[in-house]
Motif scaffolding. Structure first.
Motif, PDB file in Angstrom:
ATOM      1  N   VAL A 139      -8.177  -6.507   1.142  1.00  0.00           N
ATOM      2  CA  VAL A 139      -7.361  -6.084   2.276  1.00  0.00           C
ATOM      3  C   VAL A 139      -7.503  -4.568   2.374  1.00  0.00           C
ATOM      4  N   PRO A 140      -8.171  -4.048   3.409  1.00  0.00           N
ATOM      5  CA  PRO A 140      -8.423  -2.604   3.475  1.00  0.00           C
ATOM      6  C   PRO A 140      -7.133  -1.782   3.542  1.00  0.00           C
ATOM      7  N   GLU A 159     -12.756   1.027  -4.334  1.00  0.00           N
ATOM      8  CA  GLU A 159     -12.969   2.474  -4.321  1.00  0.00           C
ATOM      9  C   GLU A 159     -12.307   3.155  -3.125  1.00  0.00           C
ATOM     10  N   ASP A 160     -12.009   2.379  -2.070  1.00  0.00           N
ATOM     11  CA  ASP A 160     -11.354   2.932  -0.896  1.00  0.00           C
ATOM     12  C   ASP A 160      -9.863   2.598  -0.852  1.00  0.00           C
ATOM     13  N   MET A 166      -2.815  -0.251   7.002  1.00  0.00           N
ATOM     14  CA  MET A 166      -1.468   0.320   7.067  1.00  0.00           C
ATOM     15  C   MET A 166      -1.317   1.361   8.165  1.00  0.00           C
ATOM     16  N   LEU A 167      -2.439   1.786   8.756  1.00  0.00           N
ATOM     17  CA  LEU A 167      -2.379   2.819   9.777  1.00  0.00           C
ATOM     18  C   LEU A 167      -1.617   2.353  11.008  1.00  0.00           C
ATOM     19  N   GLU A 168      -0.784   3.227  11.522  1.00  0.00           N
ATOM     20  CA  GLU A 168      -0.072   2.928  12.747  1.00  0.00           C
ATOM     21  C   GLU A 168      -0.963   3.278  13.936  1.00  0.00           C
ATOM     22  N   PRO A 198       0.796  -1.233   0.000  1.00  0.00           N
ATOM     23  CA  PRO A 198       0.000   0.000   0.000  1.00  0.00           C
ATOM     24  C   PRO A 198       0.822   1.273   0.000  1.00  0.00           C
ATOM     25  N   ASN A 199       2.119   1.182   0.341  1.00  0.00           N
ATOM     26  CA  ASN A 199       2.823   2.420   0.685  1.00  0.00           C
ATOM     27  C   ASN A 199       4.281   2.474   0.262  1.00  0.00           C
TER      28      ASN A 199
END
Length: 239
Positions: A229-230, A214-215, A234-236, A96-97
């Motif tokens: 996989v949302p 879309e998200d 990845m949010l900490e 994702p990042n």
């Protein structure tokens, strides 16, 4: 731009400089907890590594705000490198990042928000970006063939302050586009720069990477079944 000169920022964005040894992302999160000021870019005075983080104040729930912010940061970085790097330098994204330069990983993004609930509307969202400009040691550049730096890929005249300044300006264009046109053009821009769509991947899970929803979630094909996989995974953790 001289390494002794701090970057300047376009209207609506402003910089807060921290020493080279300070984690700019962690500092930005701490600042956001106290004062969620949109457009504040916290950056480290580090000539060898681009380290910066921007504070957003979302006007929508987290699962919708995160892809807009994340993709704007990534696409702004891509456009900055396109403007500053030699023409043979190819930039791609890995979900994702992660950022890839000429096929090797070259930094990436971090994200944190007031709440990690995808359906909440947080008061703040911080996206951090870190890109190695110069090698961190004197080892042979081939010691880690899947990792690289901008210097190793031919960007010998590019410094971190110059990259931060250019990134901020290109990112703002994508932020404005997200506000005016929604997520669709950012999705399209991200997909164009992702080099693993339709291929087998091993991270964050093994399967065939079919695309993004879309998200911004990863659509993954595993053992004949499809799941998402949302992006918010990845949010900490902050609360």
């Amino acid at each position: 731009m001289s390494e002794d000169v701090s970057p300047t920022f376009p209207p609506l964005l402003h910089g807060v400089e921290v020493p080279a040894h300070v984690d700019a992302f962690a500092k930005a999160v701490t600042q956001a907890m106290v004062d969620a000021e949109p457009g504040r870019i916290t950056f480290a005075r580090d000539s060898g590594t681009m380290r910066a983080a921007i504070c957003f104040v979302p006007d929508r729930v987290l699962r919708q705000a995160l892809p807009g912010a994340l993709f704007a940061v990534l696409l702004g970085l891509n456009d900055a490198l396109g403007a500053l790097a030699p023409p043979e330098v190819a930039v791609h994204f890995a979900w994702p990042n992660r950022v890839k330069v000429n096929g090797a990983y070259c930094g990436g993004l971090r994200a944190a928000a007031q709440y990690n609930d995808p359906d909440s509307e947080p008061d703040w969202l911080v996206i951090g970006v870190e890109v190695p400009v110069m090698p961190l040691d004197t080892r042979d550049p081939g010691h880690a063939p899947d990792e690289t730096t901008l210097w190793e890929e031919g960007c010998v005249d590019l410094g971190a302050p110059q990259l931060i300044e250019s990134w901020s300006r290109h990112m703002l264009v994508w932020i404005n586009r997200f506000v005016s046109d929604g997520i669709a053009p950012l999705h399209e821009g991200w997909r164009h720069k992702c080099d693993t769509l339709g291929e087998e991947v091993s991270a964050p899970e093994a399967g065939t990477f079919m695309g993004i929803d879309e998200d911004g979630g990863m659509i993954l094909r595993q053992d004949g079944e499809t799941r998402v996989v949302p992006l918010t995974t990845m949010l900490e953790g902050t609360g």
